[in-house]
Design an enzyme around this catalytic site. Structure first.
Site, PDB file in Angstrom:
ATOM      1  CB  SER A 159     -23.422  67.053  68.583  1.00 46.30           C
ATOM      2  OG  SER A 159     -23.185  65.436  68.930  1.00 46.30           O
ATOM      3  CE1 TYR A 172     -28.295  66.078  67.910  1.00 37.82           C
ATOM      4  CE2 TYR A 172     -26.348  64.556  67.692  1.00 37.82           C
ATOM      5  CZ  TYR A 172     -27.223  65.377  68.331  1.00 37.82           C
ATOM      6  OH  TYR A 172     -26.997  65.838  69.484  1.00 37.82           O
ATOM      7  CE  LYS A 176     -27.035  68.904  68.121  1.00 32.35           C
ATOM      8  NZ  LYS A 176     -27.633  70.375  68.782  1.00 32.35           N
TER       9      LYS A 176
END
Ligand code: NAI
Length: 311
Positions: A159, A172, A176
């Site tokens: 991401s 996150y 990622k």
């Protein structure tokens, strides 16, 4: 068009692919596209909420039913990627159903957004477990099969939250960017066995980004523009990366946003300073850092870099 279609169909014909998180969103379109191009698909999905609470067998089974209704081949797996034993069973599902495995797409994901100073250990762990540990578990479980057959392709979802930055996503972003390191390591370690590994940073209008507020006319207009980022637009690159046509494509990071494809950069030195005899903290303050500062990156978030509307 027919010629193009036929050659594309041949690209992953009879390939066996495990797609995690394939019960909805981007993963569901991966499953449908792989099946449409002749692959046999393990549709893995825990059937959980965006935050990873609860489980349901329906999302995975619905996608399997959809594929079979169109004449494709698919089996469901409702195990969690965030567990090593379960990850092995996900891979085994492919071997038991179809006899071999050619591609793993690590796509399953959850969000537990919170500003860093308030993030709980549980929120950190839950996201690392599904994204980073899950990608490792499923990849590692598939590795012996790929190694013994001297072929295989990994496609991992990363991401721009990790590659560039985003607020309130320390868990996150770390997961990622960790996946990028994992992918590169797999690409290096398994190149001698003919195995490739690449990352895709998708931009897509799914339930995962569907919670963006629409209180003002500006926000509503922004969300309307984002809806052109269809989840199905990510799938062609994943299908390509799984195919023999992608020979030599490994260790790369791509981004996809509607009709735009990007090759993302990877970290390399951008500037250096040298001082004979070594540095002191004072010397760094006086000379080293002023020189390096010219190459600093601003505290960008994704939208500071991707400043134009999706095309
Ligand atoms: P989504 O929430 O629609 O789909 C994720 C799927 O993963 C869900 O069906 C969920 O049930 C499944 N899942 C969650 N935990 C699981 C587990 N432990 N085991 C198996 N399945 C599990 O989200 P979306 O947008 O389709 O995301 C797909 C991937 O793309 C994710 O890895 C996400 O981080 C990544 N991504 C998406 C972006 C976007 O713009 N939508 C942006 C950047 C990355």
């Amino acid at each position: 068009m027919d010629v193009l279609r036929a050659s594309v169909d041949d690209m992953v014909k009879d390939k066996v692919v495990v797609i995690t998180g394939a019960g909805g969103g981007i993963g569901r379109d991966f499953a449908l596209a792989f099946a449409a191009h002749g692959a046999r698909v393990v549709v893995n999905d825990l059937g959980t909420t965006v935050t990873g609470e609860g489980a349901s067998a329906h999302p995975a089974q619905n996608v399997v039913d959809e594929i079979r209704a169109k004449g494709g081949e698919a089996v469901a797996s409702t195990e969690s990627v965030a567990d090593w034993e379960a990850a092995n069973r996900i891979v085994k599902t492919a071997i038991d159903a179809f006899g071999h495995l050619d591609c793993v797409v690590n796509n399953a994901g959850i969000l537990r957004d919170r500003f860093f100073f308030n993030m709980s250990v549980e929120e950190w762990r839950a996201v690392i477990d599904v994204h980073l540990n899950g990608a490792f578990y499923v990849s590692r479980a598939a590795a012996p099969y790929f190694k013994s057959q001297n072929s295989g392709s990994y496609v991992h979802m990363t991401s721009t939250s990790g590659l560039i930055g985003n607020l309130g996503q320390a868990n996150y972003s770390a997961a990622k960017l960790g996946i990028v390191g994992l992918s590169k390591s797999i690409a290096l370690d398994m190149a001698r066995h003919g195995v490739r590994s690449n990352c895709i940073a998708p931009f897509a209008w799914s339930r995962m980004i569907g919670s963006i507020p629409t209180d003002t006319p500006e926000q509503r207009a922004r969300v309307e523009r984002m809806k052109v980022m269809e989840t199905a637009k990510i799938a062609p690159l994943a299908v390509y990366l799984a195919s023999p046509a992608a020979e030599g494509v490994s260790g790369q990071i791509f981004a996809v946003r509607a009709n735009e494809l990007f090759l993302m950069s990877q970290s390399r030195p951008v500037r250096s300073v040298h001082r004979a005899g070594g540095w002191t903290p004072e010397g760094i303050a006086a000379h080293g850092m002023p020189a390096l500062r010219q190459g600093f990156f601003p505290l960008d978030r994704t939208q500071d870099v991707f400043t134009w509307d999706p095309l």
